[in-house]
Motif scaffolding. Structure first.
Motif, mmCIF file in Angstrom:
data_model
loop_
_atom_site.group_PDB
_atom_site.id
_atom_site.type_symbol
_atom_site.label_atom_id
_atom_site.label_comp_id
_atom_site.label_asym_id
_atom_site.label_seq_id
_atom_site.Cartn_x
_atom_site.Cartn_y
_atom_site.Cartn_z
ATOM 1 N N MET A 193 30.050 43.203 22.858
ATOM 2 C CA MET A 193 29.767 43.353 24.287
ATOM 3 C C MET A 193 30.474 44.591 24.843
ATOM 4 N N GLY A 194 31.732 44.786 24.447
ATOM 5 C CA GLY A 194 32.477 45.951 24.905
ATOM 6 C C GLY A 194 31.889 47.236 24.374
ATOM 7 N N GLU A 195 31.468 47.230 23.104
ATOM 8 C CA GLU A 195 30.849 48.425 22.533
ATOM 9 C C GLU A 195 29.588 48.795 23.309
ATOM 10 N N LYS A 196 28.751 47.818 23.567
ATOM 11 C CA LYS A 196 27.510 48.065 24.299
ATOM 12 C C LYS A 196 27.799 48.619 25.691
ATOM 13 N N LYS A 197 28.770 48.023 26.378
ATOM 14 C CA LYS A 197 29.112 48.446 27.730
ATOM 15 C C LYS A 197 29.660 49.869 27.722
ATOM 16 N N ALA A 198 30.534 50.183 26.782
ATOM 17 C CA ALA A 198 31.123 51.521 26.702
ATOM 18 C C ALA A 198 30.043 52.577 26.471
ATOM 19 N N PHE B 196 39.346 48.750 26.097
ATOM 20 C CA PHE B 196 38.171 48.460 26.921
ATOM 21 C C PHE B 196 37.670 47.075 26.534
ATOM 22 N N GLY B 197 37.873 46.090 27.406
ATOM 23 C CA GLY B 197 37.458 44.751 27.004
ATOM 24 C C GLY B 197 37.407 43.745 28.132
ATOM 25 N N HIS B 198 36.935 42.585 27.770
ATOM 26 C CA HIS B 198 36.851 41.469 28.722
ATOM 27 C C HIS B 198 38.260 41.067 29.140
ATOM 28 N N ILE B 199 38.401 40.661 30.369
ATOM 29 C CA ILE B 199 39.712 40.297 30.910
ATOM 30 C C ILE B 199 40.400 39.222 30.065
ATOM 31 N N GLY B 200 39.628 38.315 29.485
ATOM 32 C CA GLY B 200 40.213 37.226 28.709
ATOM 33 C C GLY B 200 41.000 37.699 27.508
ATOM 34 N N LYS B 201 40.627 38.862 26.940
ATOM 35 C CA LYS B 201 41.369 39.444 25.817
ATOM 36 C C LYS B 201 42.462 40.394 26.311
ATOM 37 N N ASN C 256 39.675 26.726 35.139
ATOM 38 C CA ASN C 256 39.067 26.388 33.850
ATOM 39 C C ASN C 256 38.923 27.626 32.969
ATOM 40 N N THR C 257 38.539 28.751 33.562
ATOM 41 C CA THR C 257 38.383 30.011 32.824
ATOM 42 C C THR C 257 39.035 31.132 33.615
ATOM 43 N N ILE C 258 39.356 32.213 32.920
ATOM 44 C CA ILE C 258 39.961 33.352 33.596
ATOM 45 C C ILE C 258 38.937 34.081 34.455
ATOM 46 N N ASP C 259 37.644 34.015 34.081
ATOM 47 C CA ASP C 259 36.594 34.627 34.905
ATOM 48 C C ASP C 259 36.512 33.962 36.270
ATOM 49 N N ALA C 260 36.858 32.682 36.302
ATOM 50 C CA ALA C 260 36.806 31.955 37.574
ATOM 51 C C ALA C 260 37.841 32.469 38.565
ATOM 52 N N SER C 261 38.789 33.266 38.072
ATOM 53 C CA SER C 261 39.820 33.801 38.970
ATOM 54 C C SER C 261 39.293 34.914 39.866
ATOM 55 N N ILE C 262 38.204 35.557 39.467
ATOM 56 C CA ILE C 262 37.777 36.786 40.144
ATOM 57 C C ILE C 262 37.441 36.543 41.611
ATOM 58 N N GLU C 263 36.607 35.561 41.890
ATOM 59 C CA GLU C 263 36.256 35.274 43.288
ATOM 60 C C GLU C 263 37.456 34.747 44.057
ATOM 61 N N LEU C 264 38.277 33.964 43.367
ATOM 62 C CA LEU C 264 39.469 33.410 44.017
ATOM 63 C C LEU C 264 40.420 34.536 44.447
ATOM 64 N N ILE C 265 40.657 35.471 43.541
ATOM 65 C CA ILE C 265 41.548 36.593 43.832
ATOM 66 C C ILE C 265 40.973 37.474 44.941
ATOM 67 N N LYS C 266 39.674 37.727 44.876
ATOM 68 C CA LYS C 266 39.024 38.539 45.911
ATOM 69 C C LYS C 266 39.161 37.896 47.285
ATOM 70 N N GLY D 45 29.863 41.761 33.001
ATOM 71 C CA GLY D 45 29.898 43.198 32.747
ATOM 72 C C GLY D 45 30.469 44.036 33.873
ATOM 73 N N GLU D 46 30.847 43.421 34.987
ATOM 74 C CA GLU D 46 31.408 44.177 36.107
ATOM 75 C C GLU D 46 32.826 44.628 35.770
ATOM 76 N N ILE D 47 33.106 45.903 35.970
ATOM 77 C CA ILE D 47 34.459 46.416 35.743
ATOM 78 C C ILE D 47 35.326 45.963 36.912
ATOM 79 N N ILE D 48 36.410 45.257 36.606
ATOM 80 C CA ILE D 48 37.232 44.658 37.658
ATOM 81 C C ILE D 48 38.629 45.273 37.746
ATOM 82 N N GLY D 49 39.035 46.022 36.734
ATOM 83 C CA GLY D 49 40.376 46.602 36.786
ATOM 84 C C GLY D 49 40.546 47.726 35.792
ATOM 85 N N TYR D 50 41.305 48.768 36.181
ATOM 86 C CA TYR D 50 41.611 49.870 35.281
ATOM 87 C C TYR D 50 42.815 50.615 35.829
ATOM 88 N N ASP D 51 43.456 51.389 34.960
ATOM 89 C CA ASP D 51 44.614 52.157 35.402
ATOM 90 C C ASP D 51 44.272 53.638 35.467
#
Length: 393
Positions: free
Chosen positions: A236-241, A276-281, A325-335, A373-379
């Motif tokens: 998934m990361g390869e495809k996105k990159a 470059f990867g999913h937040i869970g990793k 339940n999942t780390i993806d579920a944090s995104i709306e909560l954090i926003k 696939g939404e980019i949510i964080g980077y430095d």
């Protein structure tokens, strides 16, 4: 062969590499051919005295006995077949036929005109061919790695009569189909699988063997002139990159072995790495966890909660994060709490931890995306490296 590894209280069997099987088939075919020539028997089927087992020398010492499934004769060519036994390792080649066809070349043959006792090693059906640089096998050659190549030649030399040469062709009938389940297509190995193995033995559930299959991606990227690469856990990361404009040849899959692949990249002189990867990793890397399989360590919620707390999150929000339940579920909560910057902070920490791991002078930046696939964080370093890699940030 039984080794000490245990799973659920059960001893696990080790098995044999494709290289060992190919070496055994080559030895059996030549041994049978020489016997038939000695008896002046040609094209005899079935063979009166078939060879059922051969002893193969291992690269690190010792021998193993390998069963021979079948031997067939066609004119002056003998073909031996070995069935790959990977023991209790979940190897995709387990149960696959590995064949070697052998033909004696006389001293006056044009193919061995330069010197006697030459061994010509070829790849037949189902053995891949290398088309890109950076691997341990030159472009244009069959994908028979150096150690298996030496093993095959060694077994043949033990038997080869003085003043004669031999042509050995290794084939894997199901190789082209199996190759689709490996990294071979993206490494530029076409038409089949590779003949692999550095010890001759397959260790059950061997992570080392899996890592060894990942590292050639780095070598190839470097050989193609990429001093900046993208490390991503999976497809998934390869495809996105690639979708973002980064060159496919510079994208290296790490699976769960992010720390090891970081170290191997540094060893090879890579100057910049974009994680470059999913937040869970990636969030695990921010916590200093470089083997990201859940059986090793988790800590995703704890890491997110700690970073959110540093940004002023309330005890109630931290409690909600810890109950996700999942780390993806944090995104709306954090926003919803206006703390989206926390993901950029986590990206910075993933880069910081990676640099600490390596202790080397190179650039590392980090990008995280969500499951959709939404980019949510980077430095900041990720932006610089990304642009150099072709990402239109």
């Amino acid at each position: 062969m039984v080794i000490d590894n245990n799973k659920d209280g059960k001893k696990l069997r080790s098995g044999y590499t494709t290289g060992t099987c190919a070496a055994a088939a080559a030895q059996a075919a030549l041994k049978q051919l020489l016997e038939l020539r000695k008896q002046k028997i040609h094209n005899l089927t079935p063979i009166i005295f078939p060879i059922h087992v051969v002893a193969v020398d291992l690269p690190q010492g010792g021998t193993v006995s390998i069963p021979i499934k079948s031997i067939t004769v066609k004119g002056d060519i003998v073909t031996a077949e070995v069935i790959k036994d990977a023991g209790d390792d979940p190897d995709i080649t387990n149960g696959t036929s590995i064949c070697a066809s052998v033909e004696i070349l006389e001293a006056n043959s044009l193919e061995i005109l330069e010197h006697n006792n030459e061994i010509i090693l070829l790849g037949g059906k189902g053995v891949g061919r290398v088309t890109k640089p950076g691997l341990s096998v030159p472009v244009g050659e069959p994908a028979i790695n150096p150690v298996p190549r030496r093993m095959i030649i060694h077994e043949v030399k033990k038997l080869l009569p003085r003043g004669k040469g031999v042509k050995v062709t290794i084939a894997i009938p199901e190789g082209e189909r199996l190759a689709k389940k490996t990294l071979n297509p993206r490494l530029g190995i076409v038409g089949g699988i590779s003949i692999l193995g550095t010890t001759g033995i397959v260790r059950p559930m061997s992570e080392e063997a899996y890592v060894d299959s990942l590292i050639p991606q780095i070598d190839q990227a470097a050989a193609l002139g990429h001093s900046l690469i993208v490390l991503t856990p999976g497809g998934m990361g390869e495809k996105k990159a690639v979708e973002l404009g980064m060159p496919r040849e510079a994208v290296v899959q790490t699976s769960n072995f992010i720390g090891t692949m970081l170290k191997e990249s540094a060893k090879r002189g890579i100057k910049g790495i974009l994680l470059f990867g999913h937040i869970g990793k990636i969030i695990k890397v921010a916590g200093g966890i470089f083997h990201t399989h859940s059986k090793i360590a988790d800590g995703r919620r704890e890491i997110l909660a700690a970073h959110a707390a540093m940004m002023g999150a309330s005890p109630a929000l931290i409690k909600e994060i810890m109950e996700l339940n999942t780390i993806d579920a944090s995104i709306e909560l954090i926003k919803s709490h206006g703390l989206h910057e926390v993901y950029n902070t986590i990206a910075r920490w993933a880069s910081k931890r990676s640099l600490e791991l390596l202790g080397e002078e190179l650039k590392i930046g980090t990008v995280m995306y969500s499951l959709d696939g939404e980019i949510i964080g980077y430095d900041e370093e990720a932006v610089t490296l990304g642009r150099e890699l072709g990402w239109q940030v």
